[in-house]
Write an enzyme that holds these catalytic residues in place. Structure first.
Site, PDB file in Angstrom:
ATOM      1  N   HIS A  93      69.536  -5.851  -1.020  1.00  0.00           N
ATOM      2  CA  HIS A  93      68.468  -5.920  -0.023  1.00  0.00           C
ATOM      3  C   HIS A  93      67.610  -4.651  -0.023  1.00  0.00           C
ATOM      4  O   HIS A  93      66.415  -4.723   0.258  1.00  0.00           O
ATOM      5  CB  HIS A  93      69.043  -6.205   1.367  1.00  0.00           C
ATOM      6  CG  HIS A  93      69.307  -7.654   1.585  1.00  0.00           C
ATOM      7  ND1 HIS A  93      70.430  -8.279   1.093  1.00  0.00           N
ATOM      8  CD2 HIS A  93      68.575  -8.606   2.200  1.00  0.00           C
ATOM      9  CE1 HIS A  93      70.384  -9.560   1.405  1.00  0.00           C
ATOM     10  NE2 HIS A  93      69.269  -9.793   2.077  1.00  0.00           N
ATOM     11  N   TRP A  99      66.738 -16.239  -5.609  1.00  0.00           N
ATOM     12  CA  TRP A  99      67.382 -15.255  -4.720  1.00  0.00           C
ATOM     13  C   TRP A  99      68.717 -15.786  -4.213  1.00  0.00           C
ATOM     14  O   TRP A  99      69.713 -15.074  -4.187  1.00  0.00           O
ATOM     15  CB  TRP A  99      66.453 -14.910  -3.561  1.00  0.00           C
ATOM     16  CG  TRP A  99      67.045 -13.917  -2.600  1.00  0.00           C
ATOM     17  CD1 TRP A  99      67.605 -14.185  -1.385  1.00  0.00           C
ATOM     18  CD2 TRP A  99      67.160 -12.498  -2.776  1.00  0.00           C
ATOM     19  NE1 TRP A  99      68.048 -13.029  -0.786  1.00  0.00           N
ATOM     20  CE2 TRP A  99      67.788 -11.973  -1.613  1.00  0.00           C
ATOM     21  CE3 TRP A  99      66.793 -11.626  -3.785  1.00  0.00           C
ATOM     22  CZ2 TRP A  99      68.050 -10.622  -1.455  1.00  0.00           C
ATOM     23  CZ3 TRP A  99      67.054 -10.265  -3.617  1.00  0.00           C
ATOM     24  CH2 TRP A  99      67.677  -9.788  -2.470  1.00  0.00           C
TER      25      TRP A  99
END
Length: 104
Positions: free
Chosen positions: A22, A76
């Protein structure tokens, strides 16, 4: 504008990798979230249970429902699937969190 909150679940031993991924979020994913009407998106961690608590704001004209069909979102989810509890299509399992209190 609306607010959406939900819980997700990390697998044991992957917190550092989850955080690193992240911290290096793909620019194309960030742009997709913004273009879909998602903004002010935060994810919080309960270190004892490895539960993730996400809160995001949605523009009135958001298109969040289209995200599961977008190739960047699918990529993702595939990338993150080894770290989290996921659905058969690799999207993270989400448990909605109803609003109980808000102080403005």
């Amino acid at each position: 504008m609306s607010i959406h909150a939900f819980r997700m679940q990390l697998k044991p031993g992957v917190l550092d990798e989850y955080r690193a991924r992240h911290d290096a979020i793909w620019p194309e994913l960030s742009a997709l979230l913004t273009a879909s009407g998602i903004y002010d998106y935060s994810i919080f961690l309960d270190e004892q249970t490895l539960s993730l608590f996400a809160v995001l704001k949605l523009a009135e004209d958001h298109d969040r429902e289209a995200l599961p069909d977008h190739p960047v979102m699918k990529r993702w989810w595939d990338y993150m699937a080894p770290l989290m509890e996921v659905e058969p299509d690799n999207r993270p399992k989400e448990w909605p969190l109803p609003l109980i209190f808000h102080h403005a």
